[in-house]
Design a protein around this motif. Structure first.
Motif, PDB file in Angstrom:
ATOM      1  N   PRO A 123      33.506  25.684  31.392  1.00 21.94           N
ATOM      2  CA  PRO A 123      32.458  26.301  31.626  1.00 21.94           C
ATOM      3  C   PRO A 123      31.950  26.041  32.873  1.00 21.94           C
ATOM      4  N   ASP A 124      32.465  26.379  34.036  1.00 19.49           N
ATOM      5  CA  ASP A 124      32.277  26.211  35.377  1.00 19.49           C
ATOM      6  C   ASP A 124      31.159  27.079  35.752  1.00 19.49           C
ATOM      7  N   THR A 125      30.577  27.122  37.180  1.00 16.69           N
ATOM      8  CA  THR A 125      29.620  27.920  37.518  1.00 16.69           C
ATOM      9  C   THR A 125      29.994  29.101  37.629  1.00 16.69           C
ATOM     10  N   SER A 126      31.031  29.651  37.903  1.00 14.75           N
ATOM     11  CA  SER A 126      31.725  31.197  37.994  1.00 14.75           C
ATOM     12  C   SER A 126      31.644  31.656  36.635  1.00 14.75           C
ATOM     13  N   ALA A 127      32.044  30.822  35.548  1.00 15.08           N
ATOM     14  CA  ALA A 127      32.153  31.373  34.209  1.00 15.08           C
ATOM     15  C   ALA A 127      30.346  31.780  33.566  1.00 15.08           C
ATOM     16  N   ILE A 128      29.818  30.741  33.958  1.00 12.98           N
ATOM     17  CA  ILE A 128      28.188  30.618  33.709  1.00 12.98           C
ATOM     18  C   ILE A 128      27.549  32.043  34.410  1.00 12.98           C
ATOM     19  N   ARG A 129      27.714  31.790  35.678  1.00  9.99           N
ATOM     20  CA  ARG A 129      27.097  32.793  36.651  1.00  9.99           C
ATOM     21  C   ARG A 129      27.642  34.471  36.145  1.00  9.99           C
ATOM     22  N   TRP A 130      28.856  34.692  35.394  1.00  5.43           N
ATOM     23  CA  TRP A 130      29.245  35.876  35.221  1.00  5.43           C
ATOM     24  C   TRP A 130      28.151  36.450  34.261  1.00  5.43           C
ATOM     25  N   HIS A 131      27.921  35.775  33.407  1.00  8.69           N
ATOM     26  CA  HIS A 131      27.049  35.836  32.185  1.00  8.69           C
ATOM     27  C   HIS A 131      25.765  36.199  33.077  1.00  8.69           C
ATOM     28  N   HIS A 132      25.113  35.443  33.583  1.00  8.69           N
ATOM     29  CA  HIS A 132      23.912  35.692  34.374  1.00  8.69           C
ATOM     30  C   HIS A 132      23.701  36.795  35.340  1.00  8.69           C
ATOM     31  N   ALA A 133      24.880  37.063  35.993  1.00 10.64           N
ATOM     32  CA  ALA A 133      24.902  38.311  36.684  1.00 10.64           C
ATOM     33  C   ALA A 133      24.672  39.479  35.793  1.00 10.64           C
ATOM     34  N   ARG A 134      25.407  39.518  34.837  1.00 15.04           N
ATOM     35  CA  ARG A 134      25.159  40.687  33.766  1.00 15.04           C
ATOM     36  C   ARG A 134      23.687  40.800  33.318  1.00 15.04           C
ATOM     37  N   GLU A 135      23.306  39.880  32.972  1.00 16.28           N
ATOM     38  CA  GLU A 135      21.735  39.896  32.625  1.00 16.28           C
ATOM     39  C   GLU A 135      20.752  40.205  33.466  1.00 16.28           C
ATOM     40  N   GLU A 136      20.955  39.601  34.642  1.00 17.89           N
ATOM     41  CA  GLU A 136      20.100  39.985  35.737  1.00 17.89           C
ATOM     42  C   GLU A 136      20.083  41.525  36.085  1.00 17.89           C
ATOM     43  N   PHE A 137      21.335  42.086  36.261  1.00 17.47           N
ATOM     44  CA  PHE A 137      21.322  43.440  36.552  1.00 17.47           C
ATOM     45  C   PHE A 137      20.571  44.583  35.384  1.00 17.47           C
ATOM     46  N   VAL A 138      20.907  43.728  34.123  1.00 19.90           N
ATOM     47  CA  VAL A 138      20.324  44.764  32.997  1.00 19.90           C
ATOM     48  C   VAL A 138      18.745  44.619  33.070  1.00 19.90           C
ATOM     49  N   ILE A 139      18.230  43.488  33.259  1.00 26.58           N
ATOM     50  CA  ILE A 139      16.785  43.205  33.272  1.00 26.58           C
ATOM     51  C   ILE A 139      16.283  43.854  34.540  1.00 26.58           C
ATOM     52  N   LYS A 140      16.718  43.791  35.468  1.00 29.23           N
ATOM     53  CA  LYS A 140      16.308  44.523  36.678  1.00 29.23           C
ATOM     54  C   LYS A 140      16.252  45.898  36.376  1.00 29.23           C
ATOM     55  N   GLU A 141      17.337  46.462  35.940  1.00 29.18           N
ATOM     56  CA  GLU A 141      17.279  48.062  35.759  1.00 29.18           C
ATOM     57  C   GLU A 141      16.323  48.661  34.597  1.00 29.18           C
ATOM     58  N   LEU A 142      16.160  47.615  33.536  1.00 31.93           N
ATOM     59  CA  LEU A 142      15.100  48.048  32.526  1.00 31.93           C
ATOM     60  C   LEU A 142      13.782  47.889  32.816  1.00 31.93           C
ATOM     61  N   PHE A 143      13.469  46.632  33.513  1.00 30.29           N
ATOM     62  CA  PHE A 143      11.985  46.080  33.396  1.00 30.29           C
ATOM     63  C   PHE A 143      11.661  45.829  34.866  1.00 30.29           C
ATOM     64  N   ASN A 144      12.644  45.924  35.871  1.00 32.90           N
ATOM     65  CA  ASN A 144      12.304  45.460  37.183  1.00 32.90           C
ATOM     66  C   ASN A 144      11.842  44.030  37.233  1.00 32.90           C
ATOM     67  N   ARG A 145      12.390  43.191  36.360  1.00 30.25           N
ATOM     68  CA  ARG A 145      11.868  41.646  36.448  1.00 30.25           C
ATOM     69  C   ARG A 145      13.247  40.932  36.952  1.00 30.25           C
ATOM     70  N   ASP A 146      12.748  39.633  37.173  1.00 27.82           N
ATOM     71  CA  ASP A 146      13.872  38.580  37.404  1.00 27.82           C
ATOM     72  C   ASP A 146      14.009  37.387  36.461  1.00 27.82           C
ATOM     73  N   PRO A 147      15.032  37.466  35.408  1.00 29.40           N
ATOM     74  CA  PRO A 147      15.066  36.178  34.677  1.00 29.40           C
ATOM     75  C   PRO A 147      15.332  34.923  35.304  1.00 29.40           C
ATOM     76  N   ASP A 148      14.461  34.393  35.803  1.00 26.95           N
ATOM     77  CA  ASP A 148      14.836  33.132  36.736  1.00 26.95           C
ATOM     78  C   ASP A 148      15.003  31.805  36.074  1.00 26.95           C
ATOM     79  N   VAL A 149      14.716  31.933  34.674  1.00 32.37           N
ATOM     80  CA  VAL A 149      14.790  30.607  33.977  1.00 32.37           C
ATOM     81  C   VAL A 149      16.470  30.764  33.215  1.00 32.37           C
ATOM     82  N   LYS A 150      17.256  29.842  33.341  1.00 36.65           N
ATOM     83  CA  LYS A 150      18.463  29.881  33.086  1.00 36.65           C
ATOM     84  C   LYS A 150      18.830  28.858  31.990  1.00 36.65           C
TER      85      LYS A 150
END
Length: 395
Positions: A229-256
């Protein structure tokens, strides 16, 4: 995705064993066609156009760039002068892994298989089975480095356990415990701090050392494997959610995620928010990607049984984990998540969940997100234990 047709309009599909069928790396156009076809299954709440942009975005993360992502296609080309036709396709993601066997820990490469899709017009012909059989053999040496063997590959089945098992990927424990969203601050639990993206590198490095130390402990009869579970693995999931939330709500899920305790004895977790298609029954879910106990003496790693947990002593670790889950419940409320999910809980994890929700139980999945592993090393897959089998490994 076009069907295979003759000039007179008659559709002729080849036999799955045809020598004119082969597994290849998809061209950009073939890959785009596959994405358009599978979008109805996996775009969730996104439009087709946004889904295609998300896939481009994910292909450029640190996990998937520079050859980390491979797009495969099973194609049919009866002759050199005919354009090849795509029958079905999938993707693989190269992952860092650790394997403990015969008293040694080996750094190795593993592959995660995802986006397995056969268009409706081509189903029932055995093409997906042919693709998986060919892929399983190909992955054993795919992107193997001189100092790193490929010892296993994984996938997460949404069609039950049988199909992939027939093609070499055996099902492993696939359970979870779910908690509802909540606004209860739970004053009797330890205080927690929020984790941000800038906290990940340090904590992931510590986690990798903890996993390595766990694997070094002697276990002569069993082989243990773990995706790192290195940073690359974790950040892939976060990149996925960040894109979706930005697209749907124009918000930033900053708490990880969240952390509690003092350095050397901390407990922390990372999470991700998954929004589903409103027309589907699956709920919006905040998934705990990875739960870490920073204590090398901690030894409760075996999966919890459904009836365990409530009588488990409320230790410091149990209370610490409960405080993280409470923070996740509050975060779920903020983001309109319908539940918090923790995969493959131990008895300690279940006890923590039951401190917050007394009715929480272990649920064993039989059809969706079935963690499956294909073993390429010495011995049998039946002698392999997949440790840290948590949501961060999903792809």
């Amino acid at each position: 995705m076009g069907s295979i047709g003759e000039p007179n309009g008659h559709v002729e599909l080849p036999d799955k064993e045809s020598s004119a069928i082969q597994l290849v790396i998809a061209t950009p156009d073939e890959y785009r066609t596959q994405q358009e076809a599978n979008s109805t299954e996996w775009r969730g709440a996104l439009s087709l156009e946004a889904y295609l942009r998300r896939e481009v975005h994910l292909a450029n993360t640190s996990l998937t760039e520079d050859g980390g992502l491979t797009c495969w296609a099973l194609v049919y080309q009866p002759s050199a002068d005919r354009k090849r036709q795509v029958l079905c396709g999938c993707e693989t993601i190269r992952k860092k892994a650790l394997v403990s066997q015969n008293g040694k820990v080996e750094e190795t490469t593993a592959h995660g298989v995802g986006s397995v899709f056969c268009p409706p017009a081509h189903r029932g012909k055995g093409y997906a089975g042919r693709m998986m059989a060919d892929l399983g053999k190909r992955l054993q040496s795919w992107q193997a480095e001189e100092s790193r063997r490929v010892l296993f590959s994984v996938l997460y089945s949404d069609i039950g356990k049988q199909f992939y098992a027939r093609n070499g990927w055996q099902s492993f424990p696939s359970s979870h415990v779910a908690l509802p969203p909540s606004t209860d601050t739970k004053q009797d639990l330890p205080s927690v701090s929020s984790l941000k993206s800038t906290d990940l590198a340090e904590l992931c490095a510590i986690d990798e050392k903890l996993i390595h130390a766990r694997l070094l402990k002697p276990n002569s009869k069993r082989c243990e494997v773990a995706l790192v579970p290195d940073t690359s693995a974790i950040r892939w999931h976060h990149a996925r959610e960040e894109f979706v939330i930005k697209e749907l709500f124009n918000r930033d899920p900053d708490v990880k995620g969240a952390v509690t305790g003092e350095v050397g004895s901390r407990v922390w977790c990372y999470w991700t928010r998954v929004y589903t298609n409103p027309q589907e029954e699956a709920p919006n879910t905040l998934h705990i990607l990875r739960l870490v106990v920073e204590d090398e003496s901690f030894s409760d790693f075996s999966p919890a049984a459904a009836e365990q947990g409530s009588s488990h002593k409320a230790t410091r670790t149990v209370k610490a984990i409960a405080s993280l889950f409470a923070a996740a419940q509050q975060e779920a409320t903020k983001w309109d998540m319908k539940e918090v999910q923790i995969w493959n809980p131990t008895s300690t994890t279940l006890a923590a969940a039951q401190m917050l929700e007394s009715t929480a139980v272990v649920q064993h999945r039989e059809n969706e997100s079935i963690a499956s592993l294909r073993w390429y090393g010495e011995g049998s897959w039946e002698d392999v234990d997949w440790i840290c089998n948590e949501k961060y490994g999903w792809c």
